[in-house]
Design a protein around this motif. Structure first.
Motif, short mmCIF file in Angstrom:
data_model
loop_
_atom_site.label_atom_id
_atom_site.label_comp_id
_atom_site.label_asym_id
_atom_site.label_seq_id
_atom_site.Cartn_x
_atom_site.Cartn_y
_atom_site.Cartn_z
N PRO A 63 -43.22 -25.78 72.45
CA PRO A 63 -44.44 -26.19 71.73
C PRO A 63 -45.40 -26.96 72.63
O PRO A 63 -44.98 -27.74 73.50
CB PRO A 63 -43.90 -27.06 70.59
CG PRO A 63 -42.57 -27.54 71.07
CD PRO A 63 -42.01 -26.42 71.90
N ASN A 112 -47.55 -29.22 71.53
CA ASN A 112 -47.61 -30.61 71.04
C ASN A 112 -46.29 -30.92 70.32
O ASN A 112 -46.22 -30.90 69.09
CB ASN A 112 -48.80 -30.80 70.10
CG ASN A 112 -50.12 -30.52 70.80
OD1 ASN A 112 -50.47 -31.22 71.75
ND2 ASN A 112 -50.84 -29.51 70.34
N PRO A 113 -45.24 -31.19 71.09
CA PRO A 113 -43.92 -31.37 70.48
C PRO A 113 -43.83 -32.63 69.62
O PRO A 113 -44.55 -33.61 69.85
CB PRO A 113 -43.00 -31.46 71.69
CG PRO A 113 -43.87 -31.95 72.80
CD PRO A 113 -45.21 -31.34 72.55
N ASP A 114 -42.94 -32.58 68.65
CA ASP A 114 -42.69 -33.74 67.82
C ASP A 114 -41.93 -34.81 68.62
O ASP A 114 -41.23 -34.50 69.58
CB ASP A 114 -41.84 -33.34 66.60
CG ASP A 114 -42.57 -32.40 65.67
OD1 ASP A 114 -43.81 -32.44 65.64
OD2 ASP A 114 -41.89 -31.60 64.99
N GLN A 115 -42.09 -36.05 68.19
CA GLN A 115 -41.37 -37.14 68.83
C GLN A 115 -39.87 -36.96 68.62
O GLN A 115 -39.42 -36.55 67.55
CB GLN A 115 -41.82 -38.48 68.21
CG GLN A 115 -41.28 -39.71 68.90
CD GLN A 115 -41.92 -39.96 70.24
OE1 GLN A 115 -43.03 -39.51 70.49
NE2 GLN A 115 -41.23 -40.67 71.12
N LEU A 116 -39.07 -37.26 69.65
CA LEU A 116 -37.63 -37.12 69.54
C LEU A 116 -37.05 -38.31 68.76
O LEU A 116 -37.41 -39.46 69.03
CB LEU A 116 -36.98 -37.06 70.93
CG LEU A 116 -37.44 -35.95 71.86
CD1 LEU A 116 -36.59 -35.94 73.13
CD2 LEU A 116 -37.39 -34.60 71.17
N ASP A 117 -36.15 -38.00 67.85
CA ASP A 117 -35.48 -39.04 67.06
C ASP A 117 -34.11 -39.30 67.69
O ASP A 117 -33.11 -38.67 67.34
CB ASP A 117 -35.34 -38.58 65.61
CG ASP A 117 -34.66 -39.63 64.74
OD1 ASP A 117 -34.47 -40.77 65.22
OD2 ASP A 117 -34.32 -39.31 63.59
N GLN A 129 -39.12 -33.29 77.51
CA GLN A 129 -39.65 -34.37 76.68
C GLN A 129 -38.98 -35.72 76.91
O GLN A 129 -39.50 -36.75 76.46
CB GLN A 129 -39.50 -34.01 75.20
CG GLN A 129 -40.36 -32.84 74.77
CD GLN A 129 -40.26 -32.57 73.29
OE1 GLN A 129 -40.02 -31.45 72.87
NE2 GLN A 129 -40.44 -33.60 72.47
N ARG A 188 -35.81 -22.33 67.00
CA ARG A 188 -36.27 -22.18 65.61
C ARG A 188 -35.24 -21.40 64.79
O ARG A 188 -34.99 -21.71 63.63
CB ARG A 188 -37.63 -21.48 65.58
CG ARG A 188 -38.30 -21.48 64.22
CD ARG A 188 -39.73 -21.01 64.33
NE ARG A 188 -40.49 -21.81 65.28
CZ ARG A 188 -41.03 -23.00 64.99
NH1 ARG A 188 -40.87 -23.52 63.79
NH2 ARG A 188 -41.72 -23.66 65.90
N GLN A 210 -33.06 -30.77 65.89
CA GLN A 210 -34.52 -30.77 65.95
C GLN A 210 -34.98 -29.51 66.66
O GLN A 210 -34.51 -29.18 67.75
CB GLN A 210 -35.03 -32.01 66.70
CG GLN A 210 -36.55 -32.12 66.70
CD GLN A 210 -37.01 -33.49 67.17
OE1 GLN A 210 -36.28 -34.48 67.05
NE2 GLN A 210 -38.22 -33.57 67.68
N THR A 211 -35.88 -28.78 66.02
CA THR A 211 -36.44 -27.56 66.63
C THR A 211 -37.33 -27.94 67.80
O THR A 211 -38.30 -28.67 67.64
CB THR A 211 -37.24 -26.76 65.59
OG1 THR A 211 -36.37 -26.36 64.53
CG2 THR A 211 -37.85 -25.53 66.23
N MET A 212 -36.97 -27.42 68.99
CA MET A 212 -37.70 -27.80 70.20
C MET A 212 -38.18 -26.61 71.02
O MET A 212 -38.86 -26.79 72.03
CB MET A 212 -36.84 -28.72 71.06
CG MET A 212 -36.52 -30.05 70.38
SD MET A 212 -35.57 -31.18 71.42
CE MET A 212 -36.73 -31.49 72.75
#
Length: 240
Positions: A39, A41-46, A67, A125, A145-147
């Protein structure tokens, strides 16, 4: 000249494989059946309270390291190829299940205490198996988490179409059910179903073989264990 082999594995995973094949005297064509996309603009890693990372593919390692610079987490890897990618990325505590997702679940149950924290799984995904369900009875907290995404190819290279049409390809290598599904769709799109009767299908697992059963092959070989080394042994057996 050695047998002509078609490799369907994604390009990023093929360098070591293709080097080995050439060293063993095979000739090669390549038609990656999946394109790996990360991606923009990847989501923040939790990663709060995470005790270890789960890598079910080398692309999971690549996605995570794009990331996050932290390599202190233990890396729980599905197989040796993924473990080598983790090592190249700088991880030092690396544990390989040397198999498939079931082997990885057993490794986690044997070596990880669920009370010490969550397990972070950088995933595609679409995933090939449900690791969470395999570990449900162990009270593990799997934070998936989908990365990245593995996008099916929409065409076959012209040289591959020509080689299949001319019955020049001796064997095709398949490493996942999704690559097999993509290959079948493209063979049907190009109307090449009748041109594989002299070709061998070399499959990493019975699940891969099942996806290819709609096509007519000279023979199919399934690796005795779901690793690249055993798949190469199955390839050798196909020509014995």
């Amino acid at each position: 000249m050695g047998p002509l082999i078609l490799n369907t594995r994604p390009e990023a995973d093929s360098q070591e494989l293709e080097t080995t094949l050439l060293q063993r005297g095979y000739r090669l064509l390549s038609a990656p059946m999946l394109r790996i996309e990360f991606p923009q603009n990847p989501d923040q890693l939790d990663l709060a309270d995470v005790q270890a990372l789960i890598f079910t593919s080398a692309n999971g390692v690549r996605a995570f390291t794009r990331q996050c610079d932290d390599r202190r987490y233990p890396a729980l890897c599905v197989g040796d190829a993924t473990a080598r990618t983790a090592q190249q990325a700088g991880f030092t505590d690396i544990r390989s299940a040397n198999g498939d997702i079931h082997d990885l679940a057993r490794l986690i149950k044997d070596q990880i205490d669920p009370t010490n924290g969550a397990l972070f799984h950088p995933a595609a995904r679409k995933v090939a198996g449900d690791l969470g369900s395999l570990l449900r009875d162990g009270n593990f907290d799997i934070r998936r988490q989908t990365m990245y995404d593995a996008v099916p190819s929409d065409c076959l290279p012209n040289e591959v179409v020509s080689a299949i049409s001319a019955h020049h390809i001796d064997a095709v290598l398949f490493f996942s059910p999704r690559t097999a599904e993509s290959f079948v769709k493209l063979i049907e799109r190009h109307k090449l179903q009748k041109d594989l009767v002299g070709t061998r299908a070399i499959c990493l697992s019975s699940a891969v073989q099942d996806r290819l059963s709609v096509l007519t092959w000279l023979k199919t070989e399934v690796a005795k264990h779901p690793t690249q080394e055993y798949l190469l042994s199955a390839l050798e057996n196909a020509f014995a």
